[in-house]
Design a protein around this motif. Structure first.
Motif, mmCIF file in Angstrom:
data_model
loop_
_atom_site.group_PDB
_atom_site.id
_atom_site.type_symbol
_atom_site.label_atom_id
_atom_site.label_comp_id
_atom_site.label_asym_id
_atom_site.label_seq_id
_atom_site.Cartn_x
_atom_site.Cartn_y
_atom_site.Cartn_z
ATOM 1 N N CYS A 143 0.864 -1.178 0.000
ATOM 2 C CA CYS A 143 0.000 0.000 0.000
ATOM 3 C C CYS A 143 0.901 1.228 0.000
ATOM 4 O O CYS A 143 1.520 1.541 1.021
ATOM 5 C CB CYS A 143 -0.926 -0.005 1.210
ATOM 6 N N GLY A 144 0.994 1.911 -1.150
ATOM 7 C CA GLY A 144 1.925 3.028 -1.251
ATOM 8 C C GLY A 144 3.343 2.541 -1.055
ATOM 9 O O GLY A 144 3.781 1.593 -1.703
ATOM 10 N N ASP A 145 4.078 3.164 -0.123
ATOM 11 C CA ASP A 145 5.449 2.722 0.144
ATOM 12 C C ASP A 145 5.525 1.774 1.327
ATOM 13 O O ASP A 145 6.601 1.470 1.839
ATOM 14 C CB ASP A 145 6.370 3.924 0.366
ATOM 15 N N VAL B 187 7.310 -5.484 8.398
ATOM 16 C CA VAL B 187 6.743 -4.308 7.742
ATOM 17 C C VAL B 187 7.887 -3.428 7.264
ATOM 18 O O VAL B 187 8.851 -3.178 8.003
ATOM 19 C CB VAL B 187 5.827 -3.516 8.700
ATOM 20 N N PHE B 188 7.795 -2.960 6.019
ATOM 21 C CA PHE B 188 8.813 -2.088 5.451
ATOM 22 C C PHE B 188 8.170 -0.795 4.973
ATOM 23 O O PHE B 188 7.091 -0.801 4.373
ATOM 24 C CB PHE B 188 9.514 -2.766 4.265
ATOM 25 N N LYS B 189 8.816 0.307 5.247
ATOM 26 C CA LYS B 189 8.436 1.587 4.675
ATOM 27 C C LYS B 189 9.557 1.986 3.739
ATOM 28 O O LYS B 189 10.653 2.316 4.187
ATOM 29 C CB LYS B 189 8.243 2.647 5.757
ATOM 30 N N GLY B 190 9.313 1.890 2.438
ATOM 31 C CA GLY B 190 10.406 2.008 1.481
ATOM 32 C C GLY B 190 11.340 0.825 1.666
ATOM 33 O O GLY B 190 10.918 -0.331 1.714
ATOM 34 N N ASP B 191 12.615 1.111 1.832
ATOM 35 C CA ASP B 191 13.597 0.040 2.068
ATOM 36 C C ASP B 191 13.889 -0.159 3.549
ATOM 37 O O ASP B 191 14.707 -0.999 3.918
ATOM 38 C CB ASP B 191 14.910 0.366 1.343
ATOM 39 N N VAL C 213 4.897 4.629 10.815
ATOM 40 C CA VAL C 213 4.832 4.413 9.362
ATOM 41 C C VAL C 213 4.148 5.538 8.604
ATOM 42 O O VAL C 213 4.125 5.532 7.369
ATOM 43 C CB VAL C 213 4.104 3.089 9.021
ATOM 44 N N ASP C 214 3.571 6.529 9.310
ATOM 45 C CA ASP C 214 2.765 7.529 8.619
ATOM 46 C C ASP C 214 2.800 8.855 9.364
ATOM 47 O O ASP C 214 1.760 9.414 9.715
ATOM 48 C CB ASP C 214 1.321 7.022 8.480
ATOM 49 N N SER C 215 4.006 9.368 9.579
ATOM 50 C CA SER C 215 4.152 10.570 10.402
ATOM 51 C C SER C 215 3.472 11.791 9.788
ATOM 52 O O SER C 215 3.095 12.728 10.500
ATOM 53 C CB SER C 215 5.636 10.864 10.638
ATOM 54 N N ASN C 216 3.303 11.804 8.456
ATOM 55 C CA ASN C 216 2.643 12.938 7.793
ATOM 56 C C ASN C 216 1.123 12.790 7.726
ATOM 57 O O ASN C 216 0.443 13.657 7.175
ATOM 58 C CB ASN C 216 3.192 13.108 6.376
#
Length: 226
Positions: free
Chosen positions: A130-132, A142-146, A202-205
């Motif tokens: 889902c997205g990055d 769980v990965f956010k980007g790399d 994972v979603d600070s913004n």
């Protein structure tokens, strides 16, 4: 940085495409046979696959069909064939697009952008994407980007539930029933606490996990937020 798998038996073409794609900011893995390409597609996460049809051993049509049975990863086929029947068959096998050789790099980039945009979120047998954000359902990673993100078991279950039901507004009661279980007798406020923790990790913004006033939470790009 998007990761591309290039399956092409001509090593000269492979090298040229690899250098071009890397120059434009893509990470590129190479496979020179159909069986090698299929194996790499199963072992790694890719944002897109560029697949030649004329491969030694396992041909491109069979590779395309096998990958599509296991994953929704975007596939662009490159082929020297220029028969309508061949192109129709490719789309029926699950290819998202095709290019007839020789082709201009600008056309390839344009088609890649479309394929990546149309299938920004997809899943395969191992990952939910889902997205990055990538969720490995086999290893519970769980990965956010790399970057790997450390989550608690409850945070992981909550994130996976939201991703599986993306675009669906979920009430706190629904989330409690599915993630905490029907026998949970605590307060609904605990959902807000865990959502806050997830956002920090994972979603600070606050672009992914969004709150819908008076209703609950949803993963989507645009919504009325608190």
């Amino acid at each position: 940085m998007e990761r591309i798998l290039l399956i092409e038996d001509d090593k000269r073409i492979c090298r040229i495409l690899q250098l071009e794609l890397q120059h434009h900011g893509y990470r590129v893995d190479l496979a020179y046979t159909g069986s090698e390409g299929l194996a790499k597609s199963r072992e790694n996460f890719y944002n897109l696959i560029l697949l030649d049809l004329m491969l030694p051993g396992m041909n491109g049509e069979d590779v395309c069909k096998s990958i599509r049975e296991e994953s929704e990863v975007p596939i662009i086929v490159t082929t020297a064939k220029d028969k309508i029947l061949s192109k129709v068959n490719l789309l029926d096998l699950g290819a998202d697009d095709y290019l007839t050789k020789p082709f201009e790099m600008e056309e390839l980039y344009a088609r890649m952008r479309v394929a990546l945009r149309n299938k920004k979120d997809y899943k395969n047998k191992e990952y939910r994407v889902c997205g990055d954000i990538r969720i490995n359902t086999l290893t519970n990673q769980v990965f956010k980007g790399d970057r790997e993100v450390e989550l608690t078991k409850r945070e992981f279950d909550l994130l996976e539930y939201l991703v599986v039901n993306r675009e669906v507004v979920l009430s706190r009661e629904q989330i409690l029933n599915e993630v905490w279980g029907y026998d949970y007798d605590g307060v609904e406020k605990v959902v807000d606490v865990y959502i806050k923790s997830l956002r920090e990790k994972v979603d600070s913004n606050r672009e992914l996990i969004q709150a819908v006033r008076g209703r609950g939470y949803v993963i989507r790009k645009k919504t009325e937020t608190l």
